[in-house]
Write an enzyme that holds these catalytic residues in place. Structure first.
Site, PDB file in Angstrom:
ATOM      1  N   HIS A 268       0.875  -1.187   0.000  1.00 47.68           N
ATOM      2  CA  HIS A 268       0.000   0.000   0.000  1.00 47.68           C
ATOM      3  C   HIS A 268       0.906   1.230   0.000  1.00 47.68           C
ATOM      4  O   HIS A 268       1.570   1.492  -1.001  1.00 47.68           O
ATOM      5  CB  HIS A 268      -0.920  -0.109   1.215  1.00 47.68           C
ATOM      6  CG  HIS A 268      -2.077   0.831   1.244  1.00 47.68           C
ATOM      7  ND1 HIS A 268      -2.371   1.702   0.240  1.00 47.68           N
ATOM      8  CD2 HIS A 268      -3.052   1.029   2.186  1.00 47.68           C
ATOM      9  CE1 HIS A 268      -3.455   2.397   0.554  1.00 47.68           C
ATOM     10  NE2 HIS A 268      -3.889   2.007   1.728  1.00 47.68           N
ATOM     11  N   HIS A 307      -1.780  -1.608 -10.973  1.00 52.70           N
ATOM     12  CA  HIS A 307      -2.717  -1.151  -9.952  1.00 52.70           C
ATOM     13  C   HIS A 307      -3.958  -2.029  -9.997  1.00 52.70           C
ATOM     14  O   HIS A 307      -4.358  -2.458 -11.072  1.00 52.70           O
ATOM     15  CB  HIS A 307      -3.111   0.310 -10.199  1.00 52.70           C
ATOM     16  CG  HIS A 307      -3.702   0.974  -9.010  1.00 52.70           C
ATOM     17  ND1 HIS A 307      -5.026   0.834  -8.672  1.00 52.70           N
ATOM     18  CD2 HIS A 307      -3.141   1.763  -8.057  1.00 52.70           C
ATOM     19  CE1 HIS A 307      -5.253   1.520  -7.567  1.00 52.70           C
ATOM     20  NE2 HIS A 307      -4.132   2.094  -7.165  1.00 52.70           N
ATOM     21  N   ASP A 363       3.036   5.862  -7.137  1.00 53.03           N
ATOM     22  CA  ASP A 363       4.299   5.720  -6.405  1.00 53.03           C
ATOM     23  C   ASP A 363       5.534   5.773  -7.289  1.00 53.03           C
ATOM     24  O   ASP A 363       6.652   5.814  -6.773  1.00 53.03           O
ATOM     25  CB  ASP A 363       4.300   4.393  -5.629  1.00 53.03           C
ATOM     26  CG  ASP A 363       3.268   4.383  -4.528  1.00 53.03           C
ATOM     27  OD1 ASP A 363       3.223   5.385  -3.796  1.00 53.03           O
ATOM     28  OD2 ASP A 363       2.508   3.422  -4.421  1.00 53.03           O
TER      29      ASP A 363
HETATM   30  N1  CMC Z   1       5.558  -5.938 -12.412  1.00 51.75           N
HETATM   31  C1  CMC Z   1       5.495  -7.041 -13.209  1.00 51.75           C
HETATM   32  N2  CMC Z   1       4.369  -7.742 -13.402  1.00 51.75           N
HETATM   33  C2  CMC Z   1       3.263  -7.339 -12.758  1.00 51.75           C
HETATM   34  C3  CMC Z   1       3.269  -6.190 -11.919  1.00 51.75           C
HETATM   35  C4  CMC Z   1       4.467  -5.491 -11.763  1.00 51.75           C
HETATM   36  N3  CMC Z   1       4.515  -4.403 -10.976  1.00 51.75           N
HETATM   37  N4  CMC Z   1       2.015  -6.016 -11.408  1.00 51.75           N
HETATM   38  C5  CMC Z   1       1.276  -7.016 -11.910  1.00 51.75           C
HETATM   39  N5  CMC Z   1       2.015  -7.799 -12.727  1.00 51.75           N
HETATM   40  C6  CMC Z   1       1.559  -8.950 -13.524  1.00 51.75           C
HETATM   41  C7  CMC Z   1       1.322 -10.168 -12.629  1.00 51.75           C
HETATM   42  O1  CMC Z   1       2.493 -10.958 -12.550  1.00 51.75           O
HETATM   43  C8  CMC Z   1       0.202 -10.846 -13.360  1.00 51.75           C
HETATM   44  O2  CMC Z   1       0.760 -11.497 -14.490  1.00 51.75           O
HETATM   45  P1  CMC Z   1       0.205 -12.948 -14.943  1.00 51.75           P
HETATM   46  O3  CMC Z   1      -1.197 -12.698 -15.389  1.00 51.75           O
HETATM   47  O4  CMC Z   1       1.116 -13.372 -16.025  1.00 51.75           O
HETATM   48  O5  CMC Z   1       0.285 -13.807 -13.714  1.00 51.75           O
HETATM   49  C9  CMC Z   1      -0.646  -9.698 -13.892  1.00 51.75           C
HETATM   50  O6  CMC Z   1       0.287  -8.584 -14.061  1.00 51.75           O
HETATM   51  C10 CMC Z   1      -1.794  -9.284 -12.948  1.00 51.75           C
HETATM   52  O7  CMC Z   1      -1.221  -9.003 -11.659  1.00 51.75           O
HETATM   53  P2  CMC Z   1      -2.009  -9.159 -10.283  1.00 51.75           P
HETATM   54  O8  CMC Z   1      -1.003  -9.450  -9.223  1.00 51.75           O
HETATM   55  O9  CMC Z   1      -3.171 -10.094 -10.440  1.00 51.75           O
HETATM   56  O10 CMC Z   1      -2.599  -7.702 -10.084  1.00 51.75           O
HETATM   57  P3  CMC Z   1      -3.230  -7.118  -8.726  1.00 51.75           P
HETATM   58  O11 CMC Z   1      -4.332  -6.209  -9.135  1.00 51.75           O
HETATM   59  O12 CMC Z   1      -3.541  -8.169  -7.730  1.00 51.75           O
HETATM   60  O13 CMC Z   1      -2.003  -6.272  -8.127  1.00 51.75           O
HETATM   61  C11 CMC Z   1      -0.568  -4.508  -7.487  1.00 51.75           C
HETATM   62  C12 CMC Z   1      -1.937  -4.903  -8.085  1.00 51.75           C
HETATM   63  C13 CMC Z   1      -0.509  -2.993  -7.354  1.00 51.75           C
HETATM   64  C14 CMC Z   1      -0.430  -5.121  -6.063  1.00 51.75           C
HETATM   65  C15 CMC Z   1       0.542  -5.021  -8.424  1.00 51.75           C
HETATM   66  O14 CMC Z   1       0.423  -4.450  -9.703  1.00 51.75           O
HETATM   67  C16 CMC Z   1       1.937  -4.776  -7.838  1.00 51.75           C
HETATM   68  O15 CMC Z   1       2.446  -5.578  -7.046  1.00 51.75           O
HETATM   69  N6  CMC Z   1       2.605  -3.632  -8.220  1.00 51.75           N
HETATM   70  C17 CMC Z   1       3.887  -3.295  -7.668  1.00 51.75           C
HETATM   71  C18 CMC Z   1       3.693  -2.663  -6.291  1.00 51.75           C
HETATM   72  C19 CMC Z   1       3.147  -1.256  -6.379  1.00 51.75           C
HETATM   73  O16 CMC Z   1       3.616  -0.438  -7.176  1.00 51.75           O
HETATM   74  N7  CMC Z   1       2.161  -0.932  -5.518  1.00 51.75           N
HETATM   75  C20 CMC Z   1       1.577   0.410  -5.447  1.00 51.75           C
HETATM   76  C21 CMC Z   1       0.126   0.409  -5.739  1.00 51.75           C
HETATM   77  S1  CMC Z   1      -0.538   2.071  -5.940  1.00 51.75           S
HETATM   78  C22 CMC Z   1      -0.497   2.828  -4.369  1.00 51.75           C
HETATM   79  C23 CMC Z   1      -1.322   2.217  -3.276  1.00 51.75           C
HETATM   80  O17 CMC Z   1      -2.318   1.521  -3.502  1.00 51.75           O
HETATM   81  O18 CMC Z   1      -0.985   2.456  -2.114  1.00 51.75           O
END
Ligand code: CMC
Length: 435
Positions: A268, A307, A363
């Site tokens: 987060h 996101h 971020d």
């Molecule tokens: N880098 C590489 N691949 C990614 C990333 C990333 N940052 N984010 C998602 N993916 C891929 C993931 O591996 C998956 O691929 P596949 O379908 O082949 O398995 C696909 O994209 C969908 O990912 P997900 O994990 O199902 O997506 P989610 O909605 O559960 O996760 C997230 C959202 C923000 C947790 C994730 O994108 C992430 O970990 N990002 C990096 C951390 C980050 O920047 N967080 C800040 C969020 S914004 C501020 C806040 O909310 O506080």
């Protein structure tokens, strides 16, 4: 003729049900009518992490993740970032309308005159270890504030609620700045009521021997923009914590401490810190392609990308990128900016990121600005918590006044052992009592 209902046939019984659809949603409690027998509990919906469950009705913040739209009370984030101030935006979030000139003047005056904290708070903060994480200090200090305002527990009194909201918006920056000063071993700086909200915060952070600390107006404005962009983001993890804790009718200081704790996590509010570490690890523009390949191979995640809600460019990231340019004109260019720009360029053209709709989020660039302002990475989540205080309070006030809300208490799908007899100690063996 179409009707706003959902027809459901329960194939276990062959019975058919009509479930009303209201505002694009069905009430989960309607499912309880679907039973196999009269004494059956009724059907539940299973939704870990609330992926598809609206937990409230809210008139505060609107997000369209596919179109990259963010609005507070209907006003586009781009217009607020360009023309508003943080305190005006906080007023908008809490009261639903932009203030008139007189209302704004009174609001700013009141917040300004609540910025001081009790001297005992100072001693409480001094008790932390020299290397205490400032976010841990903030969470604890906000919870401690409730003990100074016992009347805050009268959450059914709207006037009382508002007074606590003003206190929190005013005092969180003071606590945040003191947490930073503590980590640096510097004396705490008292608020300067002649300064604006962000100017005063920068003064409490950086003032040394000078009689008055006047921040560079460009940096003051940049911080104002960052605060506006971070003020609310509808039902995210910490807002949900604020509402959930608040639903027990506890005082807002205790609820806000819980919300800040939720923000502390790396998925987060802690992500901006992870971005900075990642950029430093890459270190050089030439090493970006190799890093991207490692991400595509599933070895790492590109921090600051992707996101849960936005499946296009996060509108906040676009504004922050412009703000970074203005900041670097004053502070000098952060050398990691080139790495970030190259990373974004390559990722936005690459099939892996395009097909998964992974774009820079809020971020990705904010950490570069905080670093340029001279802040250590441990302060980054604190910088998020200061403006989010307004959003948490708006969510709390709306939840408290909502006649449909009760104590937050989800159901579970029980997967444990069925009823069994207590086993006396002498008869227990690992075979009998599985771990
Ligand atoms: N880098 C590489 N691949 C990614 C990333 C990333 N940052 N984010 C998602 N993916 C891929 C993931 O591996 C998956 O691929 P596949 O379908 O082949 O398995 C696909 O994209 C969908 O990912 P997900 O994990 O199902 O997506 P989610 O909605 O559960 O996760 C997230 C959202 C923000 C947790 C994730 O994108 C992430 O970990 N990002 C990096 C951390 C980050 O920047 N967080 C800040 C969020 S914004 C501020 C806040 O909310 O506080």
């Amino acid at each position: 003729m179409s009707s706003d209902t959902l027809s459901v046939t329960d194939n276990r019984t062959g019975k058919r049900y009509e479930i009303p659809i209201e505002d694009g949603a069905i009430r989960a409690t309607e499912l309880r009518k679907i039973k196999v027998a009269e004494d059956d509990f009724g059907l539940m919906s299973y939704d870990p992490a609330f992926l598809n469950t609206a937990s409230c009705r809210s008139a505060i913040t609107y997000i369209d993740g596919d179109a990259g739209i963010l609005r507070y009370r209907g006003y586009p984030i781009e217009q607020l970032a360009e023309r508003s101030t943080y305190l005006e935006t906080a007023y908008l979030l809490l009261f639903g309308e932009l203030p008139t000139a007189a209302e704004l003047a009174a609001w700013v005056d009141e917040i300004t005159h609540h910025t001081f904290v009790h001297e005992s708070m100072k001693r409480l903060m001094e008790a932390f270890r020299y290397d205490a994480h400032p976010m841990g200090m903030l969470v604890s200090a906000v919870a401690a504030l409730s003990t100074f305002y016992p009347e805050a527990s009268h959450v059914d009194d709207p006037e009382n609620r508002l007074l606590q909201a003003k206190r929190l918006i005013a005092k969180v920056p003071t606590i945040a700045a003191w947490a930073y000063r503590h980590s640096r071993g510097l004396p705490y700086v008292y608020p300067d009521n002649e300064l604006g909200f962000t100017g005063n915060f920068l003064s409490m952070m950086f003032r040394m021997a000078e009689p008055r600390y006047l921040a560079d107006p460009v940096l003051e404005r940049a911080l104002e923009v960052l605060f506006i962009l971070h003020a609310d983001h509808e039902q995210n993890c910490s807002a949900n914590a604020m509402r959930s804790i608040g639903s027990s009718r506890v005082d807002p200081y205790s609820a806000l401490a819980g919300a800040a704790a939720a923000l502390y996590g790396p998925l987060h509010g802690g992500a901006n810190e992870a971005v900075l570490r990642m950029l430093a690890e890459i270190g050089d523009v030439g090493r970006v392609p190799e890093y991207v390949e490692r991400v595509k191979a599933g070895e790492l995640r590109l921090m600051g990308f992707g996101h849960r809600v936005y499946k296009s460019y996060d509108p906040r990231a676009r504004i922050i990128k412009q703000t970074a340019d203005a900041v670097f004109e004053v502070t000098g260019r952060n050398p990691l900016l080139d790495v970030a720009l190259e990373l974004e360029k390559i990722a936005l053209e690459d099939e892996y990121f395009v097909s998964r709709k992974l774009y820079p989020n809020v971020d990705f660039y904010s950490g570069l600005i905080y670093q340029a302002l001279g802040l250590p990475v441990a302060m980054f989540p604190v910088m998020f918590a200061i403006p989010r205080t307004a959003g948490w309070l708006a969510q709390w006030l709306e939840g408290i006044a909502d006649p449909e809300q009760k104590i937050a208490r989800p159901r579970q799908v029980y997967t444990g052992a069925p009823e069994r007899e207590y086993v006396p100690l002498e008869r227990r063996s690992r075979d009998l009592v599985p771990r």
